[in-house]
Design an enzyme around this catalytic site. Sequence first.
Site, PDB file in Angstrom:
ATOM      1  N   GLU A 247       0.846  -1.205   0.000  1.00  6.84           N
ATOM      2  CA  GLU A 247       0.000   0.000   0.000  1.00  6.84           C
ATOM      3  C   GLU A 247       0.875   1.247   0.000  1.00  6.84           C
ATOM      4  O   GLU A 247       2.003   1.202   0.477  1.00  6.84           O
ATOM      5  CB  GLU A 247      -0.879   0.018   1.272  1.00  6.84           C
ATOM      6  N   LYS A 249       2.392   4.418   1.512  1.00 10.49           N
ATOM      7  CA  LYS A 249       2.536   4.914   2.881  1.00 10.49           C
ATOM      8  C   LYS A 249       2.348   6.433   2.810  1.00 10.49           C
ATOM      9  O   LYS A 249       3.260   7.168   2.442  1.00 10.49           O
ATOM     10  CB  LYS A 249       3.901   4.560   3.476  1.00 10.49           C
ATOM     11  N   ARG A 254      -2.595   9.450  11.387  1.00  9.87           N
ATOM     12  CA  ARG A 254      -3.375   8.222  11.612  1.00  9.87           C
ATOM     13  C   ARG A 254      -4.655   8.546  12.362  1.00  9.87           C
ATOM     14  O   ARG A 254      -4.600   9.165  13.427  1.00  9.87           O
ATOM     15  CB  ARG A 254      -2.513   7.276  12.439  1.00  9.87           C
ATOM     16  N   ARG A 269      -3.362   7.891  17.061  1.00 10.91           N
ATOM     17  CA  ARG A 269      -2.619   6.716  17.543  1.00 10.91           C
ATOM     18  C   ARG A 269      -2.162   6.912  18.974  1.00 10.91           C
ATOM     19  O   ARG A 269      -1.757   5.972  19.624  1.00 10.91           O
ATOM     20  CB  ARG A 269      -1.432   6.426  16.632  1.00 10.91           C
ATOM     21  N   GLU A 299      -5.385   6.760   7.220  1.00  7.00           N
ATOM     22  CA  GLU A 299      -4.398   7.834   7.217  1.00  7.00           C
ATOM     23  C   GLU A 299      -5.063   9.021   6.516  1.00  7.00           C
ATOM     24  O   GLU A 299      -5.539   8.897   5.378  1.00  7.00           O
ATOM     25  CB  GLU A 299      -3.131   7.382   6.478  1.00  7.00           C
ATOM     26  N   PHE A 340      -7.274   2.091   5.390  1.00  5.93           N
ATOM     27  CA  PHE A 340      -6.451   0.933   5.039  1.00  5.93           C
ATOM     28  C   PHE A 340      -6.762  -0.304   5.866  1.00  5.93           C
ATOM     29  O   PHE A 340      -6.259  -1.379   5.582  1.00  5.93           O
ATOM     30  CB  PHE A 340      -4.959   1.259   5.083  1.00  5.93           C
ATOM     31  N   ARG A 416       4.529  -3.536  17.282  1.00  2.00           N
ATOM     32  CA  ARG A 416       5.314  -3.275  16.085  1.00  2.00           C
ATOM     33  C   ARG A 416       5.754  -4.648  15.609  1.00  2.00           C
ATOM     34  O   ARG A 416       6.770  -5.161  16.038  1.00  2.00           O
ATOM     35  CB  ARG A 416       6.510  -2.403  16.473  1.00  2.00           C
ATOM     36  N   LYS A 422       7.504  -1.269   6.613  1.00  3.01           N
ATOM     37  CA  LYS A 422       7.494  -0.048   5.791  1.00  3.01           C
ATOM     38  C   LYS A 422       8.807   0.043   5.037  1.00  3.01           C
ATOM     39  O   LYS A 422       9.864  -0.293   5.578  1.00  3.01           O
ATOM     40  CB  LYS A 422       7.288   1.184   6.684  1.00  3.01           C
TER      41      LYS A 422
HETATM   42  P1  ATP Z   1       7.056   7.075  10.442  1.00  3.20           P
HETATM   43  O1  ATP Z   1       7.816   8.122  11.195  1.00  3.20           O
HETATM   44  O2  ATP Z   1       7.845   6.358   9.392  1.00  3.20           O
HETATM   45  O3  ATP Z   1       5.688   7.512   9.994  1.00  3.20           O
HETATM   46  P2  ATP Z   1       5.898   5.889  12.589  1.00  3.20           P
HETATM   47  O4  ATP Z   1       6.640   5.534  13.799  1.00  3.20           O
HETATM   48  O5  ATP Z   1       5.155   7.157  12.600  1.00  3.20           O
HETATM   49  O6  ATP Z   1       6.873   5.902  11.396  1.00  3.20           O
HETATM   50  P3  ATP Z   1       5.147   3.309  11.674  1.00  3.20           P
HETATM   51  O7  ATP Z   1       4.412   2.314  12.456  1.00  3.20           O
HETATM   52  O8  ATP Z   1       6.571   3.054  11.541  1.00  3.20           O
HETATM   53  O9  ATP Z   1       4.860   4.734  12.263  1.00  3.20           O
HETATM   54  O10 ATP Z   1       4.531   3.401  10.240  1.00  3.20           O
HETATM   55  C1  ATP Z   1       3.158   3.268  10.113  1.00  3.20           C
HETATM   56  C2  ATP Z   1       2.515   4.618  10.063  1.00  3.20           C
HETATM   57  O11 ATP Z   1       2.414   5.022   8.708  1.00  3.20           O
HETATM   58  C3  ATP Z   1       1.107   4.528  10.558  1.00  3.20           C
HETATM   59  O12 ATP Z   1       1.042   4.839  11.934  1.00  3.20           O
HETATM   60  C4  ATP Z   1       0.324   5.498   9.707  1.00  3.20           C
HETATM   61  O13 ATP Z   1       0.225   6.751  10.378  1.00  3.20           O
HETATM   62  C5  ATP Z   1       1.171   5.680   8.470  1.00  3.20           C
HETATM   63  N1  ATP Z   1       0.568   5.097   7.253  1.00  3.20           N
HETATM   64  C6  ATP Z   1       0.450   5.728   6.064  1.00  3.20           C
HETATM   65  N2  ATP Z   1      -0.105   4.928   5.142  1.00  3.20           N
HETATM   66  C7  ATP Z   1      -0.366   3.738   5.737  1.00  3.20           C
HETATM   67  C8  ATP Z   1      -0.926   2.513   5.290  1.00  3.20           C
HETATM   68  N3  ATP Z   1      -1.332   2.329   4.040  1.00  3.20           N
HETATM   69  N4  ATP Z   1      -1.014   1.514   6.214  1.00  3.20           N
HETATM   70  C9  ATP Z   1      -0.594   1.670   7.486  1.00  3.20           C
HETATM   71  N5  ATP Z   1      -0.048   2.808   7.947  1.00  3.20           N
HETATM   72  C10 ATP Z   1       0.070   3.849   7.091  1.00  3.20           C
END
Ligand code: ATP
Length: 555
Positions: A247, A249, A254, A269, A299, A340, A416, A422
Site C-alpha cells: 500500500e 505509505k 493516523r 494513535r 491515514e 487501510f 510493532r 514499511k
Molecule cells: P514514520 O515516522 O515512518 O511515519 P511511525 O513511527 O510514525 O513511522 P510506523 O508504524 O513506523 O509509524 O509506520 C506506520 C505509520 O504510517 C502509521 O502509523 C500510519 O500513520 C502511516 N501510514 C500511512 N499509510 C499507511 C498505510 N497504508 N497503512 C498503514 N499505515 C500507514
Amino acid sequence: MDYLKLAELNEKLESTSKRLEQTSLITEFIKSASKENLRPVVLMVLGNVYPSYSRKKIGIADKIMIKAIASTSGRSEKEIVKIFKKTGDLGAVAEQVLKDKKQATLFSKKLSISDVFEDIKKIADFEGKGTVDKKISIIKKLLANASPVEAKHIARLVIGTTRMGVGEGIVRDAIAGAFNVDSKKVENAENILNDYGGVAEIAKLEGDKGLESIKLELFKPSKVLLAQRVESIEELFKRTGEPADLEYKYDGFRVLIHKKGDKVKLFTRRLEDVTKQFPDVVEYSNKYIKDSRCIMDSEVIGIEPKTGRWLPFQKISQRIKRKYDIKKIVKEIPVIVNVFDVLMINGKSLLKTPLKERIKLIEENITQEKNRFVIAKRIISSDEKEVRKFFMESLALGNEGIMGKNLNSIYEPGLRVGYWVKLKPAMEPLDLAITGADWGKGKRAQWLASFDISCRKQDEFKRIGKMGTGLTDENFKKLTKELKPYIIREKGTHVDIIPKIVVEVGYEEIQESPTYESGYALRFPKLLQIRYEKDVSEVDDIEKIKSLYSHQRGK
Ligand code: ATP
C-alpha cells in the site's frame, strides 16, 4: 493501606536500576494490595493517576508546586527556588524543607493510598476561575499531612516528572507474576483497554480467562498496529511472505474512525480524541461508510484546495492542534481519508480476522468518493519489479514510501510486528528528543540556541548530536518557550532539559562518535519540524540508528 507504604516502595524502586528487582518489588506489593487499592497502586507506580486511555494530565506547573511547598513549609518562594536550582527536583525540595518543619510541628493525619489518589485526581479536574488557588490548597493539605518521604513522592506525582514511575513493561511483568497470569495476555489486554489499573483488577479477579475475553469497544480508543522498517523489497517479501499486500505509505495522520449510526468519534494513535478538529472527516464517515457499528483505521492527508495536490504532514498537523476557527481551517486545508484497515464491523471484532478478509470487508462497507473518502491504494503482488514501480509511483506522489503487509496476518493493537513493514528511501529523518541546550550569544542571548538531541536506549536518552542549523528566529523563540518549563539544571550557559519535546531531524550522514553517549553522531543535523503529536516514548531508538548506520556503510 497507608500511602507511606507506597512512598517506601518508590524509594526502594529508586535505589535499584535492576529490572528484575524492580519487578519483584512491585509484584510483592500488588499481591498484598486490597481489591480497592489495586488500581490506584498500579497507576501511581506508573507515575500517574489516570490510565493511558484518558488524555487527562495532572499538569501542575513547577511554579504552582513551588508556591504550595513555600506556603506549607513557611519558607519564602525565593528560598524554595534556590534549593530547587541546586537539586533540580521538586520532590527532593519538598522532602528537605518538610523535614525541617515537621520536627517543629509534629502534627499530621495519616494519609491513605486512596486519599492521595483521589486528591490528586481532583487537582487535575479543576477548571475555570480560581483553579490555581484550589489546586494549591489541595496540594497544601496533602503536604501538610505527609511525612517528608511521602511529600517527596506526592510532589513528583503532582508535577508528573519523568523521575516518577517505572516503565510499562515492568508493571506488565509484575501483574503477571502477582496473579499468575501470562504476561503476553496482560500486554494484549492493556493494548485494548489502555488502563493497567483495570487490567490488574481483571487479572486478580478473573485470571487468564478474564484477560482473554477483553474486547474492543466502540468509542473507546485502542492502540494501533505499528510497522517495522525494511531496507529492500527482498527483505519486505521475507517478512510478509508472498504474495504481499502493498500500500502507499501516505504522509499524513493516523485516525481511527469509530461509528455507530450517525455517531462518529475520531482517535489518534496516541488515543487522543480529535473529533472536534475534523468535522469534515465525521461528515465523510457518515456519508461514505455503510451504516454499521464499526471501527476503521485510516491515514488522513491534507490537500491543496486549488490543485488537489497532496500536502506533507506539517500542513495537516496545524489542523490537529487547532482549537478555534475550525470551519475556516477545514476550508483552507481540506483532507482525504485513506482507509487501510478495519477493526470492527457490525459490532464484531475483527482483530483475529486475517487481513485478506478484512480487505474484502473494507471494500464492502465503503462507498468511495474521490478526493474525500477512499480506500488506500494497494496492489497484491509477489513481483519485485512491479513492487519497485509501485514504490517509485508512491514517492512521486509525495508519499513516504510503501507499506508491506502479510495477507494472513491478524491485527494486534499496540505492537510493532514483523508482518507489517514499511519501505522508505534511505537517510530518512529521525525523531529525537531535546535533552539539553545552550543559551545563544549576542542577539540570540535570550534564546536557547543550540540543542542536544538524543535517541532512546530503552528508557534512557543518549545524545547523538547538537543541532543549531535549520532554525529560524521564530523557531528559536518557539523552542525556548516550549523548553523553558522543563529546564532542570543550569551550568554556565548550558541547561539540562527533561525530555518532553520531540523534533524531526534531517542530516547528511551517521558517524561513529566517541563524544556522544549513543556512540553515534549526526553530521549536519537540521531541524525539519517539531513533532508535537509524538510522545518521547516514540523517539527513535539506538537500534534504528545502528541499522541506518550499517545500511549506509553497506552502500
Ligand atoms: P514514520 O515516522 O515512518 O511515519 P511511525 O513511527 O510514525 O513511522 P510506523 O508504524 O513506523 O509509524 O509506520 C506506520 C505509520 O504510517 C502509521 O502509523 C500510519 O500513520 C502511516 N501510514 C500511512 N499509510 C499507511 C498505510 N497504508 N497503512 C498503514 N499505515 C500507514
